[in-house]
Enzyme design. Structure first.
Site, mmCIF file in Angstrom:
data_model
loop_
_atom_site.group_PDB
_atom_site.id
_atom_site.type_symbol
_atom_site.label_atom_id
_atom_site.label_comp_id
_atom_site.label_asym_id
_atom_site.label_seq_id
_atom_site.Cartn_x
_atom_site.Cartn_y
_atom_site.Cartn_z
ATOM 1 N N LYS A 131 0.842 -1.211 0.000
ATOM 2 C CA LYS A 131 0.000 0.000 0.000
ATOM 3 C C LYS A 131 0.869 1.250 0.000
ATOM 4 O O LYS A 131 0.571 2.242 -0.683
ATOM 5 C CB LYS A 131 -0.946 -0.020 1.210
ATOM 6 C CG LYS A 131 -2.080 -1.019 1.043
ATOM 7 C CD LYS A 131 -2.838 -1.310 2.317
ATOM 8 C CE LYS A 131 -3.804 -2.480 2.080
ATOM 9 N NZ LYS A 131 -4.477 -2.967 3.282
ATOM 10 N N GLN A 152 -4.698 -2.093 9.565
ATOM 11 C CA GLN A 152 -4.579 -3.388 8.891
ATOM 12 C C GLN A 152 -5.182 -4.506 9.755
ATOM 13 O O GLN A 152 -4.845 -4.640 10.930
ATOM 14 C CB GLN A 152 -3.100 -3.675 8.597
ATOM 15 C CG GLN A 152 -2.855 -4.945 7.816
ATOM 16 C CD GLN A 152 -3.426 -4.884 6.395
ATOM 17 O OE1 GLN A 152 -3.226 -3.915 5.677
ATOM 18 N NE2 GLN A 152 -4.127 -5.930 6.005
ATOM 19 N N ASP A 206 -11.331 2.546 4.006
ATOM 20 C CA ASP A 206 -11.764 1.155 3.823
ATOM 21 C C ASP A 206 -13.282 1.089 3.625
ATOM 22 O O ASP A 206 -13.795 0.112 3.092
ATOM 23 C CB ASP A 206 -11.414 0.323 5.072
ATOM 24 C CG ASP A 206 -10.067 -0.383 4.967
ATOM 25 O OD1 ASP A 206 -9.630 -0.662 3.832
ATOM 26 O OD2 ASP A 206 -9.468 -0.669 6.029
#
Ligand code: NDP
Length: 297
Positions: A52, A96, A119
């Site tokens: 990422k 994460q 997200d």
């Protein structure tokens, strides 16, 4: 001929399309910033976080990273989250998953500022998506919609069977595809581990999406000629390779390819799209927070 849907190529187009928007924001003094938070030292999570960050650098998004000790109390992670919520240089961030067992992941999600929740997992963003007013579409379902669009699959009036009902793939994708919208208007069946006669549900579908985490669960015998197949699964199985394993999807590619009109490979299908759509959401977050209008791809 079965079309192999090239996720790397579509993701690359999305990234190219984001570059102009990023430069527009940077010119306005608001270069987008994405932070990743990793609690613990799970090697797979470390790899995802590294990817990422690399993706950000490639397109000109400022990347930041915070490590939190895996044995630290939940409050340490919550303090990090509060800091990111207050930091004007961070337009979006992700924590994460998975987090260590002693941390309640739902509590983590609820603490993320919904306007920075790239997200798309915060309950406010889930609610907006279900209501047809999404702020951030979760990255994997959004990426799947882009892949279908690239393969000229019009979902209107189609029967779509999704295998898997997770909060990050199956449920949000189902909600997106039933929206009264150009990239929705489908009739969706959502299957899970208690579904009886899965093959009957997949054989009745024009589009099958497999997001299960069971290697090669869906095979050609479960598909009708001409089905579009989207394979979300990423499973490591033992193999006689240098690494000792290989990656396979939730679909048995060879037999499915014989029936499918179009199919995504693993790797190189959905995976690169998930990464590209995180960049997309970060640029969207920056655009909204900085009140700078940009064109999104
Ligand atoms: P989850 O484990 O959260 O959910 C799996 C779902 O599959 C559950 O709903 C489960 O049912 C269902 N399921 C399990 N076994 C069966 C079965 N035999 N028949 C029918 N349904 C079954 O998985 P995720 O959604 O997080 O991930 C799914 C896969 O996609 C994984 O391989 C993951 O690595 C991959 N993935 C890939 C991404 C990418 O970018 N390429 C992004 C996200 C995930 P129940 O609810 O009843 O338990």
């Amino acid at each position: 001929m079965t079309e192999i849907i090239d996720g790397n190529a579509v993701a690359s187009e999305i990234r190219d399309g984001l570059t102009d928007a990023i430069e527009t924001l940077a010119d306005a003094g608001a270069r987008p910033g994405l932070a990743t938070v990793l609690m613990g030292d799970d090697p797979a999570s470390q790899t995802y976080v590294n990817m990422k960050q690399r993706d950000c650098e490639e397109v000109g998004i400022e990347s930041h990273h915070v490590d939190v000790d895996g044995d630290a109390p939940s409050e340490d992670l919550f303090d990090t989250i509060a800091g990111l919520n207050d930091d004007p240089e961070i337009h979006g961030y992700i924590v994460q998953a998975p987090v260590p067992d002693h941390v309640d992941y739902r509590d983590v999600i609820r603490r993320v500022d919904p306007t920075k929740d790239v997200d798309g997992f915060h309950p406010e963003n889930v609610g907006r998506l279900v209501a047809g007013d999404a702020r951030f579409r979760p990255c994997t379902p959004h990426g799947i919609q882009k892949l279908l669009e690239s393969a000229r699959v019009d979902t209107e009036g189609k029967d779509v069977t999704i295998v898997g009902r997770s909060d990050i793939v199956g449920k949000p994708l189902a909600n997106l595809l039933i929206q009264k919208a150009d990239d929705g208007n489908a009739t969706v069946t959502v299957c899970h581990s208690r579904t009886e006669d899965l093959g009957e549900k997949t054989r009745n579908a024009d589009v099958v999406v497999a997001a299960v985490g069971v290697p090669e669960l869906v095979d050609g015998s479960m598909l009708t000629e001409g089905t579009v197949v989207i394979d979300v699964g990423v499973n490591r199985v033992d193999a006689d390779t240098e690494k000792g394993y290989e990656l396979v999807g939730d679909v048995e590619f060879e037999s499915a390819e014989e029936k499918a009109s179009a199919i995504t490979p693993v790797p190189g299908g959905v995976g690169p799209m998930t990464r590209a759509m995180l960049l997309y959401n970060t640029v969207k977050a920056a655009s909204m927070q900085e009140d700078v209008t940009v064109d999104l791809p």
